[in-house]
Design an enzyme around this catalytic site. Sequence first.
Site, PDB file in Angstrom:
ATOM      1  N   GLU A   1       0.798  -1.230   0.000  1.00 23.31           N
ATOM      2  CA  GLU A   1       0.000   0.000   0.000  1.00 23.31           C
ATOM      3  C   GLU A   1       0.827   1.274   0.000  1.00 23.31           C
ATOM      4  O   GLU A   1       0.552   2.200  -0.747  1.00 23.31           O
ATOM      5  CB  GLU A   1      -0.945   0.038   1.222  1.00 23.31           C
ATOM      6  CG  GLU A   1      -2.290  -0.606   0.990  1.00 23.31           C
ATOM      7  CD  GLU A   1      -2.219  -2.114   1.015  1.00 23.31           C
ATOM      8  OE1 GLU A   1      -1.140  -2.663   1.300  1.00 23.31           O
ATOM      9  OE2 GLU A   1      -3.248  -2.750   0.728  1.00 23.31           O
TER      10      GLU A   1
ATOM     11  N   HIS B   1     -10.537  -5.009  10.335  1.00 19.73           N
ATOM     12  CA  HIS B   1     -11.118  -4.782   9.016  1.00 19.73           C
ATOM     13  C   HIS B   1     -12.423  -4.016   9.072  1.00 19.73           C
ATOM     14  O   HIS B   1     -13.194  -4.058   8.127  1.00 19.73           O
ATOM     15  CB  HIS B   1     -11.348  -6.131   8.311  1.00 19.73           C
ATOM     16  CG  HIS B   1     -10.076  -6.807   7.908  1.00 19.73           C
ATOM     17  ND1 HIS B   1      -9.258  -7.428   8.817  1.00 19.73           N
ATOM     18  CD2 HIS B   1      -9.482  -6.940   6.703  1.00 19.73           C
ATOM     19  CE1 HIS B   1      -8.197  -7.929   8.185  1.00 19.73           C
ATOM     20  NE2 HIS B   1      -8.310  -7.652   6.897  1.00 19.73           N
TER      21      HIS B   1
END
Lengths: 359, 451
Positions: free
Chosen positions: A89, A158
């Site tokens: 990322e 998450h």
Amino acid sequence: MASLSCVLRSGRNAAAVVLRREFHRSAPASVQVTVRDALNQAMDEELERDERVFLLGEEVAQYDGAYKISRGLWKKYGDARIIDTPITEMGFTGIAVGAAMAGLRPICEFMTFNFSMQAIDQVINSAAKTNYMSAGRQSVPIVFRGPNGASAGVGAQHSQCFAAWYGHCPGLKVVSPWSAEDARGLLKAAIRDDNPVVFLENELMYGVPFEMSEESLHKDFTIPFGKAKVERQGTHVTLVTHSRYVSFCLDAAAVLAKEGVECEVVNLRSIRPLDVETIEASVMKTNHLVTVEGGWPQFGVGAEICARVMEGPAFNYLDAPATRVTGVDVPMPYAKILEDNSLPQIKDIIFSIKKTLNI
Amino acid sequence: MLTAISNALCRITGSNVGAQTVSEFLIGQSELVNLTSPAASALATTTQRQPPKPPPVNTKASEAELVTEQPTLLSDPGARAVVSSRAFADFTPKASFEIKKCDVHRLEEGPPGQAELTREQGLHYYRTMQTIRRMELKADQLYKQKIIRGFCHLYDGQEACAMGIEAAINPTDHVITAYRAHGYTYTRGVPVKQILAELTGRKGGIAKGKGGSMHMYAPNFYGGNGIVGAQVPLGAGIALACKYLGNNQVCVTLYGDGAANQGQIFEAYNMAALWKLPCIFICENNKYGMGTSVERSSASTDYYRRGDYIPGLRVDGMDVLSVREATKFAADHCRAGKGPILMELQTYRYHGHSMSDPGVSYRTREEIQEVRSKSDPIAMLKDRMLSNKMAAMEEFKEMDSEIRKEIEEAALFATSDSEPPLDALCDHIFHNEPPLEVRGTTPWSKLKSSS
């Protein structure tokens, strides 16, 4: 008479057609589109419209997107414009920002915004602040998009909502669509914007169909940032919310309508800039405010709304302190019963409205 | 005023005046190098520090002979053409120099071991490097006078890197670096005036006073980046844009030995190699990441090999010709579509990490002095040119004096220009946006932002 026999034969839709003919009025064609398809179509159209637009992220190309938002795009546009990245990322977000600095218009997808935390330095320090630091010499036309907030049973790492974190920073525009129309209009606007835009989707909304007007299906349909939409008119209380909780608020409003309480539901659409005017106008009408969000309470979107209302003219119209309905102040648990009770439910919204109205 | 006086005193006496500031000492030191380097000692008689005299004029020669043909860099209205007692035709127009062979990684061969230098190039490189040197020393001075505040990371000692790279690429190529950026800001086209005015936080600064030392930008120069290592993926992204647009351009992406261990750099290496991006990764290894020597920070100090599958070169970063040849080699590699390449430039910074670091707690003064006397990039170039009769000592002196004047004028501008107006506080939050309202410090303070 003719219309009545129509209804008996072929149902409501046919009657609608008949009515249209009878009254010589062309009603707007309405199509059912899921949020997923709206996002997909918006990206497709913008990719076609401007060669500088491209999409990068994990699994966006050959896998058709982890949540299938980019389905079909790789087949149509190829490797150069739909780019699968390794699971890095910080690296690929920096690459996307650099490409934007050099004149391209990237869409950088985070598989979920939880992973954007690994790249948050590139979003804030490299993207958001650059136009200001360079006194306008260096712009960064980029969109960061992906699902935000809780899903279903995915656990604490998450499930975080990043609306407040990104909404905190000047130099960013932050939007949070609810409906398919929101998704389409806001994404097109985001891609056409010359500034960094954080586009917070919601996984649980992807499959939900909405009716879309002909106007909203137009190639150049965009929704301006900083304008909230009143999804339901009301007189007794203002509900200010965003993303999935717009649905919850509408459901709560439907229940309360039966008891004679009319809720006005304001769909923020934009977290930054925040449409304070629409909120104030509504509060000045209803005299009561309840904010609803999935994120944690402390320093959240609701907290900001309350502070702003206090600072403006609407404060004098409040008949009760504003109420915030938020996610529970815990990392998201896994077990269904715990998860369900970690997020606002319709009964919580109804309860809060009644408390605020003192009924 | 005081600065001018003490400068004059130094020149007149040829020695370090007792009441001199450290920055004056440093300026003095850089001139002292002339006397201590081997080639220059042979010319000792002509390099004694004396007050500037008008250059000797051969009254017999015609005027045309006397006026040397200088490139446009000296065409600043204030500059006079250098007059030499020798005719122009006496100078060697071009010479070939042996340069240190590069260590290579995953390459059959490296850049050539010879570099050609024309007289014009030499004078240009000298002028540029000396300008950077003086500019940085001026910044040091202004910082100590508290006219520059915050962060100030100086580049003196590393000038050959910025100049060598710029000499090897086109203005349409791209450069991005970290926070030790003043040198690159200059080589990428920003005048000294606008750099110093940015450091002093004035509206005439290249970023209108909004950015400061670490955030200066120019066309095809992406700063100036404050977060260590973050500029490397950005650079790979700029290279991606070059490839995407098919414009045959490359992006030079610089970072230091301190940043070389950042994870995001390896992420950038991976994607650059995977997608064959035209990215020249350059590690400016000045041996210290702030106060930490390379031995103490890195399990492997072979920075040119750290790209693993990416070919690499280790280059003498104190020699502008070595840097130039290596960068040319690297740019050719990228433009041929071979993907990224990595260069380690072995260089040295004379100052500490920043102005708040004296730079002697983690290294010895002797070490600093040794580099200054044996490997100074500006002296090295000058010696080469003098010993090959490519230019006259007077020309260098003339350039030094012009540069000194340019820096003084720039500093005067930087100290006298006004600060940005308060109503510009909120400008440029966004690009291409109608004016918007910005919340001030209190609810009643509603400010305005223009794009």
